[in-house]
Design an enzyme around this catalytic site. Structure first.
Site, PDB file in Angstrom:
ATOM      1  N   HIS A  52      63.119 -20.360 -22.037  1.00  0.00           N
ATOM      2  CA  HIS A  52      61.721 -19.919 -22.173  1.00  0.00           C
ATOM      3  C   HIS A  52      61.310 -18.807 -21.216  1.00  0.00           C
ATOM      4  O   HIS A  52      60.160 -18.403 -21.187  1.00  0.00           O
ATOM      5  CB  HIS A  52      60.760 -21.109 -22.084  1.00  0.00           C
ATOM      6  CG  HIS A  52      60.581 -21.713 -20.724  1.00  0.00           C
ATOM      7  ND1 HIS A  52      59.507 -21.408 -19.928  1.00  0.00           N
ATOM      8  CD2 HIS A  52      61.318 -22.598 -20.027  1.00  0.00           C
ATOM      9  CE1 HIS A  52      59.585 -22.104 -18.799  1.00  0.00           C
ATOM     10  NE2 HIS A  52      60.679 -22.833 -18.832  1.00  0.00           N
TER      11      HIS A  52
ATOM     12  N   CYS B 139      54.706 -24.427 -11.311  1.00  0.00           N
ATOM     13  CA  CYS B 139      54.839 -25.828 -10.912  1.00  0.00           C
ATOM     14  C   CYS B 139      54.094 -26.103  -9.619  1.00  0.00           C
ATOM     15  O   CYS B 139      53.591 -27.194  -9.389  1.00  0.00           O
ATOM     16  CB  CYS B 139      56.297 -26.194 -10.748  1.00  0.00           C
ATOM     17  SG  CYS B 139      57.295 -24.903 -10.058  1.00  0.00           S
TER      18      CYS B 139
END
Ligand SMILES: *Cc1c(COP(=O)(O)O)cnc(C)c1O
Length: 391
Positions: free
Chosen positions: A205, A328
């Site tokens: 991705h 993240c």
């Protein structure tokens, strides 16, 4: 609400429509939906052939033997397999591992886990420009060093490490070298026939293939021994069990195929976009380009804005999809550990944003974004000045 201008390609990319179209042919009843491990009928053979075709497409892009590719669910899993797998299988060669303080969490957390298993980790401090110096790696090497893990391209800074020099030194010393290549594949040429790297992790991705797909390159000569981390069924030569996700794999293969003849052209285009964006923004006072001076991929620019609070700036830039730190880590309001790791002050780190450009970014979007950044900066500073003068 209007869709924001997407400038967060380093967090994830949309799937290229050509990739999505290819993937569709491996899902539905009229497509090749068979299990690639089914040996008894045509739908199985066709699926297997598609999986092997994709393996060749990735292998071609990085110039390796297709048998050196292990499919995984992403770069996180590939990093886990490389680090835990190599550490566990080669424990007799030493207990010492070297990495840096600004690796992706997938690598950092694996190393912390290995530390609990009795391995000793040296956490290198990178240089101020974000690169890990070969000298620092050399100085950290010990008799019992088993493994070194460094990223090729840093996901927050875009800065490129000198993998070839570090790898050559490690090869000479007989130390295993794992490289997180998630931000490098498709952005810089990777020739694993030449590069002295033993393992390299990739993520679909980040290169216009779907999320939940990745691969680990594992060198065959000199052979790298790995201990599997997922058991059952013995797929991928026993290194990663689980039914192969044909559509995901085909998607990653197609994305590699596209990049095999567009990589340099695309990077030249992104370089133009980045320059176009940085021109007006860096002309403002007190704007710092983190990692400036080091070679970097074209699509990432991490900027520090003096005297501006990052949260207020993000709020003012609601029309832009950008990130503070990596995806993240940005759930927390802590300043980026990567910026802190290269010596940026807490205050400036807090006032920093990462802008990343990609295949579908347009010049108009870049101009609009630059305009909004400049305007918001001037506005916030004006307000800050007013507030200070009233207290
Ligand atoms: C995105 C990224 C990963 C994680 O990849 P996933 O496929 O999302 O697991 C690891 N390392 C780096 C450098 C990344 O940019």
């Amino acid at each position: 609400m209007n869709t924001p201008i997407y400038l967060d390609y380093a967090a994830t990319t949309p799937v290229d429509p050509r990739v999505a179209e290819r993937m569709m042919q491996y899902l539905t009843p009229d497509g090749v939906f068979g299990n690639p491990a089914s040996r008894t009928h045509a739908l199985g053979w066709q699926a297997e052939s598609a999986v092997e075709g994709a393996r060749r497409q990735l292998a071609q892009l990085i110039n390796c033997d297709p048998r050196e590719i292990v499919w995984t669910s992403g770069a996180t899993e590939a990093d886990n397999l490389a680090l835990k797998g190599a550490a566990m299988a080669n424990r007799d060669r030493g207990q010492h591992i070297i990495t840096s303080k600004i690796e992706h969490k997938a690598v950092i957390d694996c190393c912390k886990w290995l530390e609990q298993q009795g391995f000793e980790i040296t956490w290198l401090t990178p240089m101020a420009d974000g690169r890990v110096s070969p000298q620092a790696v050399a100085e950290a090497l010990r008799e019992d060093t088993l493994l070194v893990s460094l990223m090729a391209v840093n996901n927050e800074l875009g800065v490129i490490n000198d993998i070839a020099t570090i790898g050559a030194m490690l090869r000479e010393r007989g130390v295993l070298f794992h490289v997180d290549g998630a931000q490098a594949l498709g952005k810089i040429p990777l020739d694993l026939g030449e590069m002295p790297v033993d393992m390299m992790a990739f993520s679909g991705h980040k290169l216009y293939a779907p999320k939940g797909m990745g691969a680990l390159y594992v060198r065959r000569s000199p052979e790298v021994k790995l201990e599997a981390q997922i058991h059952g069924g013995g797929h991928e030569r026993g290194l990663r069990s689980g039914t192969l996700a044909t559509h995901q794999i085909v998607g990653l293969g197609e994305a590699c195929q596209i990049l095999s003849h567009t990589l340099s052209e695309e990077q030249a285009f992104l370089q133009q976009l980045r320059d176009r964006f940085l021109g007006p923004v860096l002309a403002e006072p007190g704007v710092h380009l983190h990692g400036a001076g080091a070679p970097s991929v074209a699509g990432i620019a991490n900027l520090g804005f003096e005297g501006v609070d990052g949260e207020s700036l993000m709020l003012a830039l609601r029309g832009l999809a950008v990130s503070s730190g990596s995806a993240c880590a940005s759930a927390s309001l802590e300043p980026s550990f990567v910026l802190k790791g290269i010596g940026v002050s807490d205050v400036l780190a807090q006032g920093s944003l990462r802008f990343s450009f990609g295949r579908f970014t347009t010049r108009e979007q870049v101009d609009q974004a630059a305009g909004q950044v400049v305007e918001s900066l001037q506005h916030l500073r004006q307000r800050g000045k007013l507030r200070r003068s009233t207290v």
